[in-house]
Scaffold this motif. Structure first.
Motif, short mmCIF file in Angstrom:
data_model
loop_
_atom_site.label_atom_id
_atom_site.label_comp_id
_atom_site.label_asym_id
_atom_site.label_seq_id
_atom_site.Cartn_x
_atom_site.Cartn_y
_atom_site.Cartn_z
N UNK A 1 0.83 -1.18 0.00
CA UNK A 1 0.00 0.00 0.00
C UNK A 1 0.88 1.25 0.00
N UNK A 2 1.35 1.67 1.17
CA UNK A 2 2.22 2.84 1.24
C UNK A 2 3.68 2.40 1.19
N UNK A 3 4.41 2.92 0.23
CA UNK A 3 5.82 2.57 0.10
C UNK A 3 6.64 3.43 1.06
N UNK A 4 7.73 2.88 1.59
CA UNK A 4 8.55 3.67 2.51
C UNK A 4 9.24 4.82 1.77
N UNK A 5 9.31 5.97 2.45
CA UNK A 5 9.97 7.14 1.88
C UNK A 5 11.43 7.17 2.33
N UNK A 6 12.33 7.43 1.40
CA UNK A 6 13.76 7.52 1.69
C UNK A 6 13.98 8.67 2.67
N UNK A 7 14.42 8.38 3.90
CA UNK A 7 14.59 9.44 4.90
C UNK A 7 15.63 10.49 4.48
N UNK A 8 16.57 10.08 3.67
CA UNK A 8 17.59 11.02 3.21
C UNK A 8 16.98 12.08 2.29
N UNK A 9 16.03 11.68 1.47
CA UNK A 9 15.40 12.62 0.54
C UNK A 9 14.17 13.29 1.14
N UNK A 10 13.73 12.81 2.29
CA UNK A 10 12.52 13.36 2.89
C UNK A 10 12.78 14.68 3.61
N UNK A 11 14.03 15.10 3.65
CA UNK A 11 14.39 16.41 4.21
C UNK A 11 14.12 17.47 3.14
N UNK A 12 13.50 18.56 3.52
CA UNK A 12 13.13 19.60 2.55
C UNK A 12 14.33 20.12 1.77
N UNK A 13 15.43 20.42 2.43
CA UNK A 13 16.58 20.99 1.75
C UNK A 13 17.26 19.95 0.86
N UNK A 14 17.42 18.73 1.35
CA UNK A 14 18.05 17.70 0.51
C UNK A 14 17.18 17.39 -0.71
N UNK A 15 15.87 17.39 -0.54
CA UNK A 15 14.97 17.17 -1.67
C UNK A 15 15.09 18.32 -2.67
N UNK A 16 15.21 19.54 -2.17
CA UNK A 16 15.38 20.71 -3.05
C UNK A 16 16.69 20.62 -3.84
N UNK A 17 17.76 20.21 -3.17
CA UNK A 17 19.07 20.06 -3.84
C UNK A 17 18.95 19.04 -4.96
N UNK A 18 18.37 17.88 -4.64
CA UNK A 18 18.23 16.82 -5.64
C UNK A 18 17.33 17.27 -6.79
N UNK A 19 16.26 17.98 -6.48
CA UNK A 19 15.34 18.45 -7.53
C UNK A 19 16.07 19.38 -8.50
N UNK A 20 16.89 20.27 -7.95
CA UNK A 20 17.66 21.18 -8.80
C UNK A 20 18.64 20.40 -9.68
N UNK A 21 19.35 19.45 -9.07
CA UNK A 21 20.37 18.70 -9.80
C UNK A 21 19.77 17.76 -10.85
#
Length: 95
Positions: A1-21
């Motif tokens: 049902x619900x897949x686990x979310x990668x805790x490393x990417x679940x941080x707002x800033x780290x997700x923003x960095x990855x989105x930009x890259x």
């Protein structure tokens, strides 16, 4: 049902960095800092966490006698980002 979310990417800033890259071949630290509006210290810590996980590479060099830090997403990072988005979709549209 619900897949686990990668805790490393679940941080707002780290997700923003990855989105930009994900949308550029590579990006300078100053560009990422400007776009995320993060402090240099916080951004540096988060970039290192992504680097240590193998999600990005960080290259340090000089440009006109000034230090230049360039970040680039890796294949592992691309896979992790896509898996994160797919997991997030399972929360938005549960089956």
């Amino acid at each position: 049902m619900f897949k686990p979310l990668d805790p490393l990417l679940h941080s707002q800033l780290r997700l923003a960095i990855m989105s930009l890259l994900m949308n550029v071949e590579q990006a300078e630290f100053t560009y990422i800092k400007e776009k995320t509006e993060a402090t240099a210290g916080n951004l540096s810590v988060q970039v290192n966490k992504l680097k240590d996980a193998g999600y990005i590479t960080v290259e340090k060099s000089f440009k006109d006698n000034y230090p230049l830090t360039t970040c680039k997403v890796t294949e592992k990072g691309i896979d992790a980002f896509e898996n994160y988005l797919n997991a997030l979709r399972s929360y938005i549209k549960p089956s």
